[in-house]
Write an enzyme that holds these catalytic residues in place. Structure first.
Site, PDB file in Angstrom:
ATOM      1  N   LYS A  14      33.123  11.797  45.106  1.00  0.00           N
ATOM      2  CA  LYS A  14      31.832  12.424  44.796  1.00  0.00           C
ATOM      3  C   LYS A  14      31.952  13.415  43.645  1.00  0.00           C
ATOM      4  CE  LYS A  14      30.864  14.224  48.820  1.00  0.00           C
ATOM      5  NZ  LYS A  14      32.035  13.813  49.622  1.00  0.00           N
ATOM      6  N   ARG A  89      24.389  17.864  54.319  1.00  0.00           N
ATOM      7  CA  ARG A  89      25.416  17.283  55.170  1.00  0.00           C
ATOM      8  C   ARG A  89      24.980  17.232  56.623  1.00  0.00           C
ATOM      9  NH1 ARG A  89      30.096  18.621  51.693  1.00  0.00           N
ATOM     10  NH2 ARG A  89      32.042  18.076  52.686  1.00  0.00           N
ATOM     11  N   ARG A 128      45.656  13.683  46.572  1.00  0.00           N
ATOM     12  CA  ARG A 128      45.063  14.918  46.057  1.00  0.00           C
ATOM     13  C   ARG A 128      45.781  16.136  46.644  1.00  0.00           C
ATOM     14  NH1 ARG A 128      38.709  15.824  46.685  1.00  0.00           N
ATOM     15  NH2 ARG A 128      39.226  16.620  48.741  1.00  0.00           N
ATOM     16  N   ARG A 134      45.020  21.403  47.929  1.00  0.00           N
ATOM     17  CA  ARG A 134      43.855  21.963  48.608  1.00  0.00           C
ATOM     18  C   ARG A 134      44.178  22.132  50.082  1.00  0.00           C
ATOM     19  NH1 ARG A 134      37.975  19.366  47.495  1.00  0.00           N
ATOM     20  NH2 ARG A 134      37.781  19.640  49.734  1.00  0.00           N
ATOM     21  N   ARG A 145      37.811  16.042  59.008  1.00  0.00           N
ATOM     22  CA  ARG A 145      36.677  16.040  58.063  1.00  0.00           C
ATOM     23  C   ARG A 145      35.953  14.696  58.073  1.00  0.00           C
ATOM     24  NH1 ARG A 145      39.657  17.423  52.950  1.00  0.00           N
ATOM     25  NH2 ARG A 145      37.695  17.238  51.841  1.00  0.00           N
TER      26      ARG A 145
HETATM   27  P1  AMP Z   1      33.730  19.248  49.752  1.00  0.00           P
HETATM   28  O1  AMP Z   1      34.335  19.777  48.518  1.00  0.00           O
HETATM   29  O2  AMP Z   1      32.346  18.705  49.556  1.00  0.00           O
HETATM   30  O3  AMP Z   1      34.628  18.264  50.462  1.00  0.00           O
HETATM   31  O4  AMP Z   1      33.560  20.492  50.757  1.00  0.00           O
HETATM   32  C1  AMP Z   1      34.676  21.234  51.193  1.00  0.00           C
HETATM   33  C2  AMP Z   1      34.295  22.051  52.425  1.00  0.00           C
HETATM   34  O5  AMP Z   1      33.249  22.970  52.093  1.00  0.00           O
HETATM   35  C3  AMP Z   1      33.758  21.253  53.599  1.00  0.00           C
HETATM   36  O6  AMP Z   1      34.787  20.694  54.412  1.00  0.00           O
HETATM   37  C4  AMP Z   1      32.947  22.305  54.325  1.00  0.00           C
HETATM   38  O7  AMP Z   1      33.787  23.182  55.051  1.00  0.00           O
HETATM   39  C5  AMP Z   1      32.332  23.083  53.178  1.00  0.00           C
HETATM   40  N1  AMP Z   1      31.036  22.497  52.758  1.00  0.00           N
HETATM   41  C6  AMP Z   1      30.746  21.918  51.563  1.00  0.00           C
HETATM   42  N2  AMP Z   1      29.468  21.508  51.519  1.00  0.00           N
HETATM   43  C7  AMP Z   1      28.937  21.824  52.723  1.00  0.00           C
HETATM   44  C8  AMP Z   1      27.651  21.657  53.309  1.00  0.00           C
HETATM   45  N3  AMP Z   1      26.638  21.067  52.641  1.00  0.00           N
HETATM   46  N4  AMP Z   1      27.472  22.106  54.571  1.00  0.00           N
HETATM   47  C9  AMP Z   1      28.445  22.707  55.257  1.00  0.00           C
HETATM   48  N5  AMP Z   1      29.689  22.889  54.778  1.00  0.00           N
HETATM   49  C10 AMP Z   1      29.936  22.466  53.517  1.00  0.00           C
END
Ligand code: AMP
Length: 199
Positions: A14, A89, A128, A134, A145
């Site tokens: 993404k 989400r 990654r 990360r 996740r």
């Molecule tokens: P991502 O980079 O999109 O994989 O997001 C990394 C982490 O940020 C996720 O595992 C959540 O802990 C938090 N996060 C990102 N976007 C959201 C969202 N829309 N709602 C809740 N938590 C989020």
């Protein structure tokens, strides 16, 4: 004026596609994950609150996430369109976004789903983890996740499919090919990049 959502499991690409699409369609890419990560890094109040959830691979509570996105979407650069990466989400976030859009007389143009097999994304995230370190790319956290995605986010795909907005894209393959699949599918729906006629 293009308003897009990018939805898909962790590791589907993404973030990578969001950056490219933002450039092509001349709209800001807004990644809630990136915003949270930068808040964690800068040790802001929001970052302090979000960190434990992120490290565990859980969603940050809707109240925090919705407040953050509401603020961001009010910024001037979002008036002409935006691409949301990783938001909404949850069902509650869909409601929040619906309210924001209705309140501004905006509508989404499409919801792009990046479709990727869970085994493939686990492999990608393993890579990654080795490259970027990360903290939430640890294998057990990655599995969690994916489960959080399956339970909380996957149902949203049906919501947007029901609204006739869903564009499903095979996310496996070279990055350029995936971008091409997205732009082609969007063009078929009448959504084209601003200067695509001159390309
Ligand atoms: P991502 O980079 O999109 O994989 O997001 C990394 C982490 O940020 C996720 O595992 C959540 O802990 C938090 N996060 C990102 N976007 C959201 C969202 N829309 N709602 C809740 N938590 C989020």
């Amino acid at each position: 004026m293009t308003r897009l959502l990018l939805i898909g499991p962790p590791g589907a690409g993404k973030g990578t596609q969001a950056v490219r699409l933002a450039e092509l369609y001349a709209i800001p890419a807004i990644s809630t994950g990136d915003i949270f990560r930068s808040n964690v890094k800068n040790e802001t109040e929001l970052g302090t609150k979000a960190k434990a959830y992120m490290d565990a691979g859980d969603n940050v509570p809707d109240s925090l996430t919705n407040a953050l996105i509401r603020d961001r979407l009010e910024d001037a650069d979002c008036r002409e369109g935006f691409l949301l990466d990783g938001y909404p989400r949850t069902q509650d976030q869909v409601r929040e976004l619906d309210e924001f859009l209705a309140g501004h007389g905006f509508a989404l143009d499409a919801v792009v789903e990046l479709v990727a097999d869970p085994d493939v994304v686990v492999d990608r995230l393993r890579l990654r983890a080795a490259e970027q370190g990360r903290s939430d790319d640890d294998e057990a956290v990655v599995r969690h996740r994916l489960e959080v995605y399956r339970v909380q986010t996957e149902p949203l795909i049906d919501v947007y499919a029901g609204r006739g907005m869903l564009v499903e894209i095979d996310a496996i393959g070279p990055i350029d090919d995936v971008t091409e699949r997205i732009t082609t599918a969007l063009a078929e729906r009448g959504i084209s990049a601003p200067d695509s006629a001159t390309r």
